[in-house]
Design a protein around this motif. Structure first.
Motif, short mmCIF file in Angstrom:
data_model
loop_
_atom_site.label_atom_id
_atom_site.label_comp_id
_atom_site.label_asym_id
_atom_site.label_seq_id
_atom_site.Cartn_x
_atom_site.Cartn_y
_atom_site.Cartn_z
N ALA A 176 3.00 -5.17 5.05
CA ALA A 176 2.57 -5.40 3.77
C ALA A 176 0.85 -5.30 3.79
O ALA A 176 0.71 -4.52 2.58
CB ALA A 176 2.72 -7.02 3.98
N ASP A 177 0.22 -5.15 4.79
CA ASP A 177 -1.12 -4.55 4.65
C ASP A 177 -1.28 -3.12 4.32
O ASP A 177 -1.95 -2.81 3.49
CB ASP A 177 -2.17 -4.82 5.78
N GLY A 178 -0.25 -2.26 4.97
CA GLY A 178 -0.27 -0.92 4.59
C GLY A 178 0.19 -0.70 3.38
O GLY A 178 -0.52 0.36 2.35
N ILE A 179 1.06 -1.43 2.76
CA ILE A 179 1.49 -1.37 1.04
C ILE A 179 0.50 -1.66 0.21
O ILE A 179 0.03 -0.91 -0.73
CB ILE A 179 2.59 -2.23 0.75
N LEU A 180 -0.19 -2.71 0.64
CA LEU A 180 -1.51 -3.42 -0.12
C LEU A 180 -2.70 -2.04 -0.28
O LEU A 180 -3.20 -1.77 -1.23
CB LEU A 180 -2.02 -4.58 0.33
N LEU A 181 -2.88 -1.73 1.19
CA LEU A 181 -3.81 -0.60 1.06
C LEU A 181 -3.69 0.61 0.50
O LEU A 181 -4.57 1.47 -0.16
CB LEU A 181 -4.20 -0.43 2.60
N ASP A 182 -2.33 0.99 0.61
CA ASP A 182 -1.91 2.32 -0.39
C ASP A 182 -2.06 1.98 -1.82
O ASP A 182 -2.27 2.94 -2.48
CB ASP A 182 -0.37 2.44 0.02
N ALA A 183 -1.85 0.67 -2.20
CA ALA A 183 -1.82 0.31 -3.50
C ALA A 183 -3.27 0.49 -4.00
O ALA A 183 -3.80 1.27 -5.11
CB ALA A 183 -1.29 -0.98 -3.83
N ILE A 184 -4.32 0.00 -3.21
CA ILE A 184 -5.80 -0.10 -3.51
C ILE A 184 -6.11 1.49 -3.38
O ILE A 184 -6.98 1.88 -4.48
CB ILE A 184 -6.34 -0.90 -2.43
N PHE A 185 -5.69 2.01 -2.67
CA PHE A 185 -6.24 3.61 -2.38
C PHE A 185 -5.67 4.34 -3.73
O PHE A 185 -6.66 5.21 -3.85
CB PHE A 185 -5.60 4.29 -1.04
N GLU A 186 -4.62 4.20 -3.94
CA GLU A 186 -4.01 5.16 -5.12
C GLU A 186 -4.58 4.41 -6.65
O GLU A 186 -4.61 5.30 -7.24
CB GLU A 186 -2.66 4.85 -5.19
#
Length: 526
Positions: A176-186
C-alpha cells in the motif's frame, strides 16, 4: 506400529509356549488389536469422525488389549511396555484426558502385577515387583511427554502463524505504501528524480520528463549534458559541486537555486532539494526535487533592470543638486539656512550612495562587473579605510583599531577591494553600541590574506546571520534600531569577493557582536 510390535512379541512368546493361543486372554487381546487396527485403517471420513470423539477409541482398545494380555499369568510382564505406544498417542491427541486414561490403564496394569507378588518367587517376583512401579510410571511418563511436546509444538505453530500474519500485514502495508508513493511520485507537480547509490538515474517523474527543457533527447541524457551556472554571477559550477552530483554523494540540501542550460536550449532557473535514502544505516541513493523558477527569476531580472534604469536617470540630477548645494554653501548665508543646506547635502549624498549601490547591483546581476587586477597590499588598503572612517567612529565614540601586523599581498582590483573593506568597517561602526569598539585584523598565510572586522554591537540570531548576503535583507534588530541602510552592502561585498575567487563569511551572536571575514587567494609568484 503397535499392532506389528504386539504380534511380534506374541509370536516370539508362542515359540516357547504354544499353549498361549489356547487360553482365552491372548485371542481376546489379538481381537481387540485387530479391531483397533481396522478402525485405524478405515476410511478417512470414518477415522476423522472417531479421532476427535469423546472416547479415543483406537488407543483405548490398544491399552485394553495390553490389560487383557496381562490377565494371563503366563504372559511375560514386560509385555506391559507395549502400552507406551497408545499412551504416547493418547497424550499427543487427547492431552490431559489422554493422560488420565493412560494413568488409569497404568495403575490397572501395576495393580495386576502387584497382586501376583505374593504367589511368585525368584526372577518372576522381581519382575512383578519392578513392573508394578515401572509400567505405570513409564506409561504416565510417555503420555505426559507427548502432551508437553504437543503443547510446545502448538505454541511454536501459533508463534509462526502470528509471525506469518504480521509478515503478511507488513507486506500488505508495504504494498500500500508503494502504491501511495508511486501515486505521489507520478502526480506531484514538481520534478522528482530517483538516483541510486552509484549516481545512476533510476526514475524521473512525468512533470520533469515532459518539461520543454528535456525535449530532444531522453530525460537521463538531458540531465547529463546540462551545464549548471551560479545564480548571481552565472559562472559555470564545477561538476563535483553541481546539484545532482552532490545528491549522488548523499548530501542533504534545500532550495539551491541555479541556472541550467542544455545545448540549443534557453537558460532555465531551477531550485533543487535533495534527501538521501537510508535503509538500515546504508546509503541506497537520493530523491531529488526540481522546480522551475525561471519566470520568477526573470521577474527579478526585470525588477533589477527597472531599478538600474531609474538609478541611472537619478544619478545626473543628484549630481547637479549636489554641485549647486556646494556653490550655495560657499555664499554668506544666515546660520539657520546653512544648517538646512547641510542637511540637504547629507541626504543628497546618502541618496547618491544608494543610487551608486543600485547601479552596481545592476552591473553585477548582468555579469558586467569589470575588474582591473593588480598586486595589492591588503594591510595598506585596510589602513586607508580605517583612516577614512575614523571620523565617523569618533562621532559615535566607537574605538576603531587596526591590529599591527605584516603586509598581506594579493592580486585584485584595489578600488573594489577597498569598497569591501570600507563597507565591512562601516557596518561594524553602524551596528556596534555607543562607546563600543571595532577591531580590524589583517593576516596572511599560505592560503592567502584575510581581513576580519569584529564589533561588540547588537549582533543577530544565527538564522538571520545566514541571510545577510541576500539582497535587501536587514535583520529585525537593525530595522528596529533606525540605522540607515538598504541591505545591499554585504551582497555587493559578496559578489566582489566571488569575482576575485575569494570568500566572505559572517558570524554573529545576539548581544555579543559580529565578525565579517574576507579572504582572497594568495598573490601569484612574480
Amino acid at each position: 506400529m503397535f499392532a506389528g510390535a504386539a504380534l511380534a512379541v506374541l509370536g516370539v512368546a508362542s515359540l516357547s509356549a504354544p499353549e498361549l493361543w489356547v487360553r482365552p486372554w491372548v485371542p481376546a487381546a489379538v481381537g481387540l488389536i485387530a479391531l483397533a487396527t481396522l478402525i485405524a485403517l478405515g476410511s478417512g471420513r470414518l477415522g476423522s469422525r472417531l479421532a476427535p470423539a469423546s472416547l479415543p477409541l483406537v488407543p483405548v482398545l490398544d491399552l485394553l488389549a495390553v490389560v487383557v494380555l496381562h490377565a494371563d499369568a503366563e504372559i511375560p510382564r514386560n509385555v506391559g511396555l507395549l502400552a507406551c505406544f497408545p499412551a504416547f498417542w493418547l497424550g499427543f491427541s487427547q492431552r490431559r484426558r489422554g493422560l488420565v486414561i493412560t494413568a488409569i490403564a497404568g495403575l490397572v496394569l501395576g495393580a495386576g502385577m502387584a497382586l501376583r507378588i505374593p504367589s511368585t518367587e525368584g526372577v518372576v517376583l522381581t519382575a512383578n515387583s519392578v513392573g508394578a512401579v515401572l509400567i505405570p510410571v513409564s506409561l504416565i511418563g510417555a503420555a505426559w511427554l507427548a502432551q508437553r511436546y504437543t503443547e510446545h509444538l502448538e505454541r511454536q505453530q501459533a508463534a509462526l502463524l502470528q509471525r506469518e500474519q504480521e509478515r503478511g500485514a507488513l507486506l500488505q502495508q508495504h504494498a500500500a505504501d508503494g502504491i501511495l508513493l508511486d501515486a505521489i511520485f507520478e502526480t506531484v507537480r514538481i520534478g522528482l528524480v530517483l538516483i541510486d547509490a552509484s549516481g545512476k538515474v533510476e526514475r524521473i517523474n512525468p512533470t520533469l520528463r515532459d518539461h520543454p527543457a528535456m525535449q530532444g533527447s531522453g530525460a537521463r541524457a538531458a540531465m547529463l549534458d546540462a551545464t549548471f551556472l551560479e545564480l548571481e554571477s552565472r559562472r559555470p559550477i564545477r561538476r563535483p559541486e553541481t546539484p545532482f552530483v552532490r545528491a549522488a554523494r548523499g548530501e542533504s540540501f534545500d532550495n539551491d537555486v541555479v541556472w541550467a542550460q542544455r545545448p540549443g536550449q534557453d537558460l532555465i532557473a531551477i531550485t533543487v532539494s535533495s534527501r538521501p535514502l537510508m535503509v538500515d544505516g546504508d546509503f541506497r541513493g537520493s530523491i531529488v526535487a526540481v522546480d522551475d523558477v525561471t519566470s520568477y527569476m526573470r521577474m527579478l531580472e526585470d525588477r533589477d533592470e527597472f531599478v538600474a534604469l531609474v538609478s541611472h536617470e537619478l544619478r545626473t540630477p543628484l549630481t547637479s543638486i549636489g554641485g549647486y548645494l556646494e556653490l550655495v554653501l560657499d555664499e554668506e548665508l544666515p546660520e539657520h539656512v546653512v544648517g538646512w543646506l547641510h542637511t540637504m547635502r547629507r541626504n543628497t549624498a546618502r541618496l547618491r550612495a544608494l543610487v551608486e549601490d543600485l547601479l552596481i547591483v545592476g552591473e553585477m546581476a548582468r555579469g558586467e562587473l569589470r575588474l582591473e587586477v593588480e598586486r595589492i597590499d591588503l594591510r595598506e588598503l585596510a589602513q586607508d579605510a580605517v583612516a577614512l572612517l575614523a571620523h565617523r567612529a569618533r562621532r559615535r565614540g566607537v574605538r576603531l583599531e587596526l591590529v599591527d601586523g605584516p603586509s598581506a599581498w594579493a592580486d585584485g582590483d584595489p578600488r573594489r577591494i577597498a569598497q569591501v573593506i570600507e563597507n565591512l568597517i562601516s557596518n561594524g561602526i553602524k551596528y556596534t553600541r555607543d562607546d563600543g569598539s571595532v577591531q580590524v585584523v589583517v593576516t596572511d598565510d599560505r592560503d592567502g590574506p584575510t581581513i576580519a572586522v569584529s564589533d561588540d554591537g547588537i549582533g543577530m540570531e544565527p538564522e538571520e546571520a545566514a541571510r545577510v548576503f541576500e539582497r535587501f535583507f536587514r535583520s529585525a534588530e537593525a530595522r528596529a534600531s533606525g540605522v540607515q541602510g538598504a541591505g545591499l552592502g554585504l551582497w555587493i561585498c559578496s559578489m566582489i569577493s566571488q569575482a576575485h575567487g575569494g570568500s566572505l563569511r559572517f558570524t554573529s551572536r545576539r548581544g555579543v557582536g559580529s565578525t565579517a571575514t574576507f579572504s582572497l587567494p594568495a598573490a601569484a609568484q612574480r
